[in-house]
Design an enzyme around this catalytic site. Sequence first.
Site, PDB file in Angstrom:
ATOM      1  N   GLU A  92      20.546 -37.593  23.335  1.00  0.00           N
ATOM      2  CA  GLU A  92      19.655 -36.713  22.578  1.00  0.00           C
ATOM      3  C   GLU A  92      20.401 -35.526  21.950  1.00  0.00           C
ATOM      4  O   GLU A  92      20.177 -35.166  20.793  1.00  0.00           O
ATOM      5  CB  GLU A  92      18.537 -36.241  23.526  1.00  0.00           C
ATOM      6  CG  GLU A  92      17.585 -35.204  22.982  1.00  0.00           C
ATOM      7  CD  GLU A  92      16.893 -35.621  21.684  1.00  0.00           C
ATOM      8  OE1 GLU A  92      16.783 -36.835  21.417  1.00  0.00           O
ATOM      9  OE2 GLU A  92      16.489 -34.709  20.922  1.00  0.00           O
ATOM     10  N   ILE A  93      21.314 -34.937  22.728  1.00  0.00           N
ATOM     11  CA  ILE A  93      22.025 -33.764  22.196  1.00  0.00           C
ATOM     12  C   ILE A  93      22.918 -34.182  21.031  1.00  0.00           C
ATOM     13  O   ILE A  93      22.995 -33.508  20.005  1.00  0.00           O
ATOM     14  CB  ILE A  93      22.822 -33.059  23.306  1.00  0.00           C
ATOM     15  CG1 ILE A  93      21.843 -32.543  24.361  1.00  0.00           C
ATOM     16  CG2 ILE A  93      23.651 -31.910  22.752  1.00  0.00           C
ATOM     17  CD1 ILE A  93      22.477 -32.055  25.626  1.00  0.00           C
TER      18      ILE A  93
ATOM     19  N   ASP B 238      -5.394   2.799  -1.652  1.00  0.00           N
ATOM     20  CA  ASP B 238      -6.706   3.431  -1.584  1.00  0.00           C
ATOM     21  C   ASP B 238      -7.259   3.452  -0.166  1.00  0.00           C
ATOM     22  O   ASP B 238      -6.590   3.062   0.779  1.00  0.00           O
ATOM     23  CB  ASP B 238      -7.682   2.863  -2.619  1.00  0.00           C
ATOM     24  CG  ASP B 238      -7.609   1.367  -2.699  1.00  0.00           C
ATOM     25  OD1 ASP B 238      -7.470   0.753  -1.631  1.00  0.00           O
ATOM     26  OD2 ASP B 238      -7.673   0.825  -3.819  1.00  0.00           O
TER      27      ASP B 238
ATOM     28  N   LYS C  12     -11.085   7.019  -3.175  1.00  0.00           N
ATOM     29  CA  LYS C  12     -12.114   8.063  -3.160  1.00  0.00           C
ATOM     30  C   LYS C  12     -11.949   8.898  -1.908  1.00  0.00           C
ATOM     31  O   LYS C  12     -11.697   8.388  -0.833  1.00  0.00           O
ATOM     32  CB  LYS C  12     -13.504   7.415  -3.121  1.00  0.00           C
ATOM     33  CG  LYS C  12     -13.831   6.668  -4.370  1.00  0.00           C
ATOM     34  CD  LYS C  12     -15.291   6.242  -4.345  1.00  0.00           C
ATOM     35  CE  LYS C  12     -15.543   5.217  -5.421  1.00  0.00           C
ATOM     36  NZ  LYS C  12     -15.961   3.930  -4.935  1.00  0.00           N
TER      37      LYS C  12
ATOM     38  N   ASP D 156      -7.982  -8.727   0.171  1.00  0.00           N
ATOM     39  CA  ASP D 156      -7.332  -9.525  -0.865  1.00  0.00           C
ATOM     40  C   ASP D 156      -7.585  -8.858  -2.223  1.00  0.00           C
ATOM     41  O   ASP D 156      -8.708  -8.461  -2.510  1.00  0.00           O
ATOM     42  CB  ASP D 156      -7.945 -10.937  -0.853  1.00  0.00           C
ATOM     43  CG  ASP D 156      -7.293 -11.833  -1.887  1.00  0.00           C
ATOM     44  OD1 ASP D 156      -6.467 -12.671  -1.490  1.00  0.00           O
ATOM     45  OD2 ASP D 156      -7.591 -11.692  -3.091  1.00  0.00           O
TER      46      ASP D 156
ATOM     47  N   ILE E 218     -10.489 -10.318  -4.336  1.00  0.00           N
ATOM     48  CA  ILE E 218     -11.862 -10.433  -3.822  1.00  0.00           C
ATOM     49  C   ILE E 218     -12.451  -9.029  -3.773  1.00  0.00           C
ATOM     50  O   ILE E 218     -12.005  -8.187  -2.968  1.00  0.00           O
ATOM     51  CB  ILE E 218     -11.892 -11.119  -2.436  1.00  0.00           C
ATOM     52  CG1 ILE E 218     -11.396 -12.563  -2.591  1.00  0.00           C
ATOM     53  CG2 ILE E 218     -13.306 -11.082  -1.850  1.00  0.00           C
ATOM     54  CD1 ILE E 218     -11.420 -13.384  -1.338  1.00  0.00           C
TER      55      ILE E 218
ATOM     56  N   ALA F  80     -11.632  -9.238   4.082  1.00  0.00           N
ATOM     57  CA  ALA F  80     -12.409  -8.693   5.201  1.00  0.00           C
ATOM     58  C   ALA F  80     -13.243  -9.773   5.891  1.00  0.00           C
ATOM     59  O   ALA F  80     -13.331  -9.802   7.123  1.00  0.00           O
ATOM     60  CB  ALA F  80     -13.300  -7.571   4.706  1.00  0.00           C
TER      61      ALA F  80
ATOM     62  N   MET G  65     -19.671  -4.324   1.146  1.00  0.00           N
ATOM     63  CA  MET G  65     -20.239  -3.073   0.617  1.00  0.00           C
ATOM     64  C   MET G  65     -21.755  -3.051   0.764  1.00  0.00           C
ATOM     65  O   MET G  65     -22.460  -2.550  -0.118  1.00  0.00           O
ATOM     66  CB  MET G  65     -19.872  -2.906  -0.878  1.00  0.00           C
ATOM     67  CG  MET G  65     -18.390  -2.885  -1.119  1.00  0.00           C
ATOM     68  SD  MET G  65     -17.954  -3.063  -2.866  1.00  0.00           S
ATOM     69  CE  MET G  65     -18.009  -4.819  -3.118  1.00  0.00           C
TER      70      MET G  65
HETATM   71  N1  SAH Z   1     -10.629  -6.575  -1.422  1.00  0.00           N
HETATM   72  C1  SAH Z   1     -11.290  -6.317  -0.167  1.00  0.00           C
HETATM   73  C2  SAH Z   1     -12.741  -5.911  -0.330  1.00  0.00           C
HETATM   74  C3  SAH Z   1     -12.922  -4.616  -1.051  1.00  0.00           C
HETATM   75  S1  SAH Z   1     -14.607  -4.175  -1.174  1.00  0.00           S
HETATM   76  C4  SAH Z   1     -11.197  -7.553   0.710  1.00  0.00           C
HETATM   77  O1  SAH Z   1     -10.784  -8.625   0.249  1.00  0.00           O
HETATM   78  O2  SAH Z   1     -11.493  -7.454   1.907  1.00  0.00           O
HETATM   79  C5  SAH Z   1     -14.789  -3.093   0.176  1.00  0.00           C
HETATM   80  C6  SAH Z   1     -15.657  -3.710   1.265  1.00  0.00           C
HETATM   81  O3  SAH Z   1     -14.902  -4.602   2.038  1.00  0.00           O
HETATM   82  C7  SAH Z   1     -16.179  -2.724   2.263  1.00  0.00           C
HETATM   83  O4  SAH Z   1     -17.328  -2.057   1.781  1.00  0.00           O
HETATM   84  C8  SAH Z   1     -16.514  -3.618   3.418  1.00  0.00           C
HETATM   85  O5  SAH Z   1     -17.709  -4.307   3.182  1.00  0.00           O
HETATM   86  C9  SAH Z   1     -15.398  -4.633   3.354  1.00  0.00           C
HETATM   87  N2  SAH Z   1     -14.316  -4.308   4.292  1.00  0.00           N
HETATM   88  C10 SAH Z   1     -13.037  -4.113   3.983  1.00  0.00           C
HETATM   89  N3  SAH Z   1     -12.305  -3.893   5.098  1.00  0.00           N
HETATM   90  C11 SAH Z   1     -13.155  -3.966   6.134  1.00  0.00           C
HETATM   91  C12 SAH Z   1     -13.009  -3.827   7.551  1.00  0.00           C
HETATM   92  N4  SAH Z   1     -11.831  -3.562   8.113  1.00  0.00           N
HETATM   93  N5  SAH Z   1     -14.107  -3.962   8.314  1.00  0.00           N
HETATM   94  C13 SAH Z   1     -15.299  -4.228   7.753  1.00  0.00           C
HETATM   95  N6  SAH Z   1     -15.486  -4.369   6.447  1.00  0.00           N
HETATM   96  C14 SAH Z   1     -14.440  -4.234   5.627  1.00  0.00           C
END
Ligand code: SAH
Length: 450
Positions: free
Chosen positions: A22-23, A245, A267, A300, A303, A329, A380
């Site tokens: 094997e080796i 952000d 924000k 992502d 998304i 998320a 959201m």
């Molecule tokens: N691009 C991001 C989504 C941005 S919109 C993604 O793909 O996940 C922002 C929303 O994502 C938040 O209002 C919440 O609903 C969700 N979110 C992002 N991170 C989160 C976390 N750690 N826990 C729960 N919700 C999350």
Amino acid sequence: MRYLPLHFDLQGRDVLVVGGGEIARRKIELLLRSGAHITVVAPDISDPVATILQENIHSLHAATYDPGFLPGKCLVVASTDDAAVNEAVSRDAKRMGIPVNVVDSPELCTVTFPAIIDREPLVISVGSAGLAPVLTRFVRELIERILPERISMLAEYLGSRRRELKNSFTDIESRRRRTEAFMESPGAELAMSGEGEKADAYLFADDISSVAGEVYLVGAGPGDPDLLTLRALQLMQKANIVLYDNLVSPRVLDRVRRDATLEFVGKRSGYKSTSQEDINDLLVRLAQEGNRVLRLKGGDPFIFGRGGEEITALIEKNIPFQVVPGITAASGCAAYAGIPLTHRELSQSVRFVTGHPKNGQVDLAWKELSHANETVVFYMGLGGLASICQQLVAHGRNSRTPVAIISKGTTPEQRVLKGTLETITGLAARTQVQTPTLIIVGEVVDFNRS
Ligand code: SAH
């Protein structure tokens, strides 16, 4: 340094392997990758070894070892379980000046096999003089993780431009300086993406620093830094400016290169938030100044991340960019809360929708979201929770459908609140739910209740 690493050209050259188990098989497979012609000698040759060699037209000798096999060989590997044979092979090879490796016996070797990171034509070897193979493998894995898979394309690109580079930069010093500047430029990323011609603009530019920089639009995942992709980490080490952000967690930012400039563009309560147009302009301006700009976004970038708008601005201005997906998320929160988003019996599809309310109302195609065997994930949605629950029930979803609110998912502060379409609004009002929050509606929330 007792062992000097050399990269051995074995193409078409004769190598002797003493041993057929094997080796030996593992060593033979490695040697075959380098194009060696292999002779195996052993009283018993295992079937796998015989098969490999027959497929590759090499020589097999079902015999005991004798020094007559050595002449003409450029390397000898002994891997028998007979110490006397191993010692004899080592002694004979040393006497004849042939490099010899005896598996697991560093004292009998003149050469050892390193651990290899293979990004052909780039090959990295790691050795510990045969003393600490586990440590060697550990280091190898570490390097594997940080080295992009596509660095091989960069090596090929540089190889293919060697002559041209020599003509353009005649003295070796200016060639070296240019290649170094190129490695730090967007050209390197372009070469790795197979865009050799675009990379040339950097390699051969009169003034490489005058060519535009680039933008990396990178998904930072939902919070836990261990959910970053390897690609995200590589680019976080490469960028010199980072725009991030609110959703990007401090623990993720910790992984950014220490000397990079961090700029918050989200924000913040009490402050005017940076508008999307301002962010787009900033990305373009910073890249035009020659920076490597990392645009780090929660989850992502494609998304609910407005990634599409940002790349439109970059395309318009011809700025090179790349997009790196992140764990969104929904995937992160569901996994960490133990909720499968689909389930063979309970839910055959899943939708990601925005629950962002306008004037307290969430405006969605409610009828489509009200099928019993579909999971719906609201991003959201906390502000519109009452409206969401009410609309789903009004459009036919059972009021006892389970609902989970996951706040600060995947972080140490993650909280999961469970209820039904009927009860969750009241529960949420009585609990201090912190943002960001994700709402999951569907039977999967209680999939293991029996
Ligand atoms: N691009 C991001 C989504 C941005 S919109 C993604 O793909 O996940 C922002 C929303 O994502 C938040 O209002 C919440 O609903 C969700 N979110 C992002 N991170 C989160 C976390 N750690 N826990 C729960 N919700 C999350």
